[in-house]
Design an enzyme around this catalytic site. Structure first.
Site, PDB file in Angstrom:
ATOM      1  N   GLY A 195       0.848  -1.134   0.095  1.00  0.00           N
ATOM      2  CA  GLY A 195       0.104   0.197   0.018  1.00  0.00           C
ATOM      3  C   GLY A 195       0.845   1.293   0.033  1.00  0.00           C
ATOM      4  O   GLY A 195       2.117   1.190   0.047  1.00  0.00           O
ATOM      5  N   PHE A 196       0.235   2.634  -0.138  1.00  0.00           N
ATOM      6  CA  PHE A 196       0.888   3.653  -0.128  1.00  0.00           C
ATOM      7  C   PHE A 196       1.890   3.905   1.051  1.00  0.00           C
ATOM      8  O   PHE A 196       2.862   3.997   0.939  1.00  0.00           O
ATOM      9  CB  PHE A 196       0.042   4.760  -0.534  1.00  0.00           C
ATOM     10  N   ILE A 197       1.049   3.780   2.301  1.00  0.00           N
ATOM     11  CA  ILE A 197       2.005   4.191   3.435  1.00  0.00           C
ATOM     12  C   ILE A 197       2.974   3.045   3.751  1.00  0.00           C
ATOM     13  O   ILE A 197       4.053   3.051   4.131  1.00  0.00           O
ATOM     14  CB  ILE A 197       0.994   4.450   4.789  1.00  0.00           C
ATOM     15  N   TYR A 204     -16.764   2.976   7.246  1.00  0.00           N
ATOM     16  CA  TYR A 204     -15.130   2.717   7.559  1.00  0.00           C
ATOM     17  C   TYR A 204     -14.813   3.413   8.576  1.00  0.00           C
ATOM     18  O   TYR A 204     -13.733   2.744   9.520  1.00  0.00           O
ATOM     19  CB  TYR A 204     -14.616   3.854   6.323  1.00  0.00           C
ATOM     20  N   LYS A 216     -13.285   1.346  11.840  1.00  0.00           N
ATOM     21  CA  LYS A 216     -11.634   1.674  12.497  1.00  0.00           C
ATOM     22  C   LYS A 216     -11.672   1.925  14.085  1.00  0.00           C
ATOM     23  O   LYS A 216     -10.891   1.678  14.553  1.00  0.00           O
ATOM     24  CB  LYS A 216     -11.123   2.991  11.827  1.00  0.00           C
TER      25      LYS A 216
END
Ligand SMILES: NC(=O)c1ccc[n+]([C@@H]2O[C@H](COP(=O)([O-])OP(=O)(O)OC[C@H]3O[C@@H](n4cnc5c(N)ncnc54)[C@H](O)[C@@H]3O)[C@@H](O)[C@H]2O)c1
Length: 274
Positions: free
Chosen positions: A11-13, A153, A157
């Site tokens: 993923g991005f991070i 979402y 979380k």
């Protein structure tokens, strides 16, 4: 050599974090299912870069697959676990809530169970600024209430924050939760505003602006964010013996658990950003 297990590594991070940990001398086990929420080729390219380092190992599978996390924790005995894998995105959760249930709730459950049986020194997990939901008190502080999520979402979380707190309390598992604020940078997510808007501008297409542009965002540069995560890896939360927590600290009074905002603190008006 210390071992770090990073979920969401393509993923991005996650890809930035893995690179940072490899640079710091960690052996890194990356887990990523390469989901098709956005262009899989971008994830493959991020992973290819990491695989050039002999100390990186990639496992391309779903974290919620029963037994997978338990097996990995047993065989690799990671010192540090950074759990970033998730179905991300606020809008997508309106039509696809099940993906969030499976990746975010069931997936996190498998991580917690594995960590309970094979405890790492520190488990760190990604939450989001979206958990602040209807909270209007600015700037958002970790010690503010965050009880009224406005997307599924964010609800999943927030649930993972609470699930992790119960494991930290019951089994003495040190957990740090991060709340990230709109992260941007190279290799960024095509579903997020910086890349989505840039693409539309280059293609001479209109930009989708919600709420007439009347909103503010706190943007965080990905390498600054990774610097924050790196620092927090060494800041293992300790349960306060007397149950007393310093004012302003988001440490739990009963468990080795802390939640930390990682943001920039300078909000940008959407129209200015565009
Ligand atoms: N980017 C942001 O601005 C932002 C803001 C707040 C929170 N976060 C959180 O940070 C974390 C990383 O976000 P990102 O921007 O790098 O997102 P991303 O979508 O680029 O990365 C998540 C990775 O997890 C993988 N994944 C998804 N479900 C999986 C599953 N069930 N099993 C295994 N792998 C799975 C995906 O393939 C993806 O590569 C996420 O938990 C996200 O919710 C990100």
């Amino acid at each position: 050599m210390k071992t770090a297990l990073v979920t969401g590594s393509a993923g991005f991070i996650g890809s930035f974090l893995c690179q940072r940990l490899l640079d710091d001398g960690f052996r890194v086990i990356g887990v990523d299912a390469m989901t098709d929420y956005y262009d899989v080729k971008l994830k493959e390219r991020r992973q290819q870069r990491l695989l050039q380092n002999e100390h990186f190992r990639a496992i391309n599978d779903f974290i919620e697959k029963p037994g997978l996390m338990m097996e990995l924790f047993a065989s690799e005995t990671p010192d540090v676990v950074v759990h970033l894998a998730a179905q991300a995105g606020v809008r997508y959760s309106i039509d696809n809530p099940r993906a969030y249930l499976e990746s975010n709730i069931c997936g996190t459950f498998e991580i917690l169970e594995a960590a309970r049986t094979h405890p790492p020194e520190h488990l760190l997990m990604a939450s989001t600024s979206s958990v602040f939901g209807a909270n209007t008190h600015m700037p958002y502080r970790e010690t503010d209430k965050a009880d009224h999520q406005m997307s599924f979402y964010a609800a999943t979380k927030k649930a993972t924050e609470n699930m992790a707190h119960s494991y930290a309390y019951l089994f003495g598992l040190p957990v740090t939760m991060f709340r990230f604020f709109t992260v941007y940078g190279p290799w960024g997510r095509p579903d997020m505003a910086p890349i989505k808007f840039t693409k539309a501008i280059l293609e001479n297409k209109p930009i989708d602006v919600y709420n007439h542009g009347d909103m503010k965002r706190d943007f965080t540069y990905v390498e600054d964010l990774v610097e924050g995560i790196r620092g927090l890896i060494d800041a293992v939360p300790v349960r306060p013996e007397d149950g007393v927590v310093e004012e302003g600290d988001s440490l739990s009074p009963v468990a080795p658990w802390r939640v930390v905002n990682i943001g920039n603190s300078e909000c940008v008006q959407l129209t200015r950003f565009i």
